[in-house]
Design an enzyme around this catalytic site. Structure first.
Site, PDB file in Angstrom:
ATOM      1  N   GLY A 110     -41.114 -17.394 -17.053  1.00  0.00           N
ATOM      2  CA  GLY A 110     -42.334 -16.632 -17.243  1.00  0.00           C
ATOM      3  C   GLY A 110     -43.225 -16.753 -16.019  1.00  0.00           C
ATOM      4  N   CYS A 111     -44.077 -15.762 -15.818  1.00  0.00           N
ATOM      5  CA  CYS A 111     -44.932 -15.749 -14.626  1.00  0.00           C
ATOM      6  C   CYS A 111     -45.943 -16.888 -14.641  1.00  0.00           C
ATOM      7  CB  CYS A 111     -45.620 -14.397 -14.480  1.00  0.00           C
ATOM      8  SG  CYS A 111     -46.437 -13.796 -15.978  1.00  0.00           S
ATOM      9  N   PHE A 112     -46.700 -17.029 -15.747  1.00  0.00           N
ATOM     10  CA  PHE A 112     -47.653 -18.130 -15.847  1.00  0.00           C
ATOM     11  C   PHE A 112     -46.934 -19.468 -15.760  1.00  0.00           C
ATOM     12  CE2 PHE A 112     -50.106 -14.938 -18.513  1.00  0.00           C
ATOM     13  CZ  PHE A 112     -51.153 -14.786 -17.622  1.00  0.00           C
ATOM     14  N   ALA A 113     -45.793 -19.563 -16.440  1.00  0.00           N
ATOM     15  CA  ALA A 113     -45.049 -20.820 -16.487  1.00  0.00           C
ATOM     16  C   ALA A 113     -44.554 -21.236 -15.111  1.00  0.00           C
ATOM     17  CB  ALA A 113     -43.872 -20.694 -17.450  1.00  0.00           C
TER      18      ALA A 113
END
Length: 310
Positions: free
Chosen positions: A115-118
Site C-alpha cells: 500500500g502507498c501509505f504503508a
C-alpha cells in the site's frame, strides 16, 4: 526475447499508469484483453497462460477471483490490491524492506504490491525499531495526506465534480484502515498505530508523518544516521539532513519511484525533544504503479530501474 505481461484491470487508475510506463519498456510486451472480454474468465485464463507475469489492478474481490483463475496457469502474479499483503505464501513486494527481500521477490510466484501509505510508514519505522531507537511496543501515531487519485476512479470523479466544496477529506476515522495489518506485520511494531489518513484536493503526491517525543540530541543523530546507512545503497530512497523550521509540500515528480525521507525538528528541540519523521512520495508511482514495475523487473531478472522514473 521480450517477456510477456498481462495487466488485468489495465483501464483503472493504477493499470493505466503501469500500461503507459510499460509501453516504453524495452524488455516487455503487453498482452491486451478485448474490452468486451475483460470479465470473461476463459479469456483471462488464455492471456495468463501466455504471460510471464500477470499484474492485477483490481478491487479486492475481483483480485481474489483472478488469482484463482491464474492458478490454472504457470503465470506469476503481482497483485496491486490490498487482499494478499499479509497472506500466507505471498511475498511482500517492498524491495527496500530488508537485505534478503529482493531475492525473495525474485524467487516468488505470488507478490503483493504494498500500500502507498504503508510503504512510507514501514520504511521509516522498520530500521529504527530494528536498531532500538523506537520501542517495538511504542504507541505511534501516523498522519498522512494523499492526492485524490489514490482513491481510484470513484474518488477522482467526486473531486472533479462541479460544486464540490472543501479541500481536505479525513477518513479511516474508525481507526481500522486497510493498510494497518501490513504496517504492523512489516514495521516490527507490536501495537497498532493510530493512523489518520486524509485526501487533499490535488491529483497525486503524498506526505506521511510520524511524530516522536522525548528524543535527545544523540538519539536524533542516531535516527538520521540509521536511516542514511540503512538506505545508502537504495537507488529509490533519498534521506535528507535534520531540518528545522522547514516547509515541505506534497508534490513530487509525477510517476517517480523515489521516496524522500526527512527528519524535522523544532527550534526548541533541545528543550522539547520533539521530532517528526516525514516521507514524501508519489502515490501513483512508488505508492502503486512504478512499485509494481520495480517488482516485475526483479522477478524477470531485468535491470531494476528499467522503464522507471526516479
Amino acid at each position: 526475447m521480450l517477456k510477456k505481461i498481462f495487466i488485468d484491470g489495465e483501464n483503472g487508475t493504477t493499470g493505466l499508469k503501469i500500461r503507459s510506463q510499460l509501453d516504453n519498456h524495452p524488455g516487455v510486451e503487453i498482452l491486451r484483453i478485448d474490452e468486451k472480454y475483460k470479465k470473461d474468465p476463459a479469456a483471462k485464463r488464455d492471456l495468463m497462460a501466455k504471460a510471464d507475469i500477470s499484474i492485477l489492478c483490481l478491487p479486492d474481490a475481483a483480485a481474489r477471483e483472478a488469482v484463482l483463475i491464474a492458478q490454472e496457469t504457470a503465470t506469476r502474479i503481482i497483485d496491486a490490491s490490498s487482499c494478499h499483503r499479509t497472506a500466507e505464501n505471498w511475498t511482500y513486494g517492498l524491495p527496500e524492506l530488508c537485505t534478503n527481500q529482493r531475492q525473495r521477490i525474485a524467487n516468488a510466484r505470488l507478490v503483493a504490491n504494498p500500500g502507498c501509505f504503508a510503504t512510507a510508514a514501514i520504511l521509516l519505522l522498520r530500521p529504527l525499531i530494528q536498531h532500538q531507537l523506537i520501542d517495538r511496543d511504542a504507541q505511534i501515531s501516523i498522519h498522512a495526506v494523499s492526492g485524490y487519485s489514490g482513491g481510484g476512479s470513484t474518488m477522482i470523479e467526486k473531486h472533479k465534480a462541479p460544486g464540490r466544496t472543501g479541500d481536505m477529506v479525513f477518513y479511516g476515522l474508525e481507526l481500522a484502515h486497510k493498510h494497518l495489518p501490513e504496517i504492523i506485520s512489516y514495521s516490527g511494531l507490536k501495537n497498532p498505530p493510530i493512523f489518520l489518513p486524509s485526501v487533499g484536493n490535488f491529483y497525486q503526491g503524498m506526505v506521511v508523518m510520524i511524530p516522536l517525543h522525548q528524543i535527545n540530541f544523540s538519539s536524533a543523530l542516531k535516527i538520521l544516521q540509521t536511516l542514511t546507512s540503512y538506505y545508502a545503497d537504495e537507488p529509490f530512497v533519498t534521506v535528507s539532513q535534520i531540518m528545522i523550521g522547514s516547509t515541505i509540500d506534497t508534490q513530487v515528480k509525477a510517476g517517480s519511484n523515489t521516496i524522500f525521507f526527512h527528519v524535522l525538528a523544532d527550534h526548541s528541540f533541545y528543550k522539547t525533544g520533539r521530532l517528526v519523521l516525514l516521507a514524501k512520495l508519489d502515490n501513483l508511482g512508488k505508492g502503486a504503479a512504478t512499485a509494481a514495475i520495480q517488482n516485475m523487473n526483479i522477478m524477470l531478472a531485468l535491470p531494476e530501474n528499467q522503464g522507471i522514473t526516479y
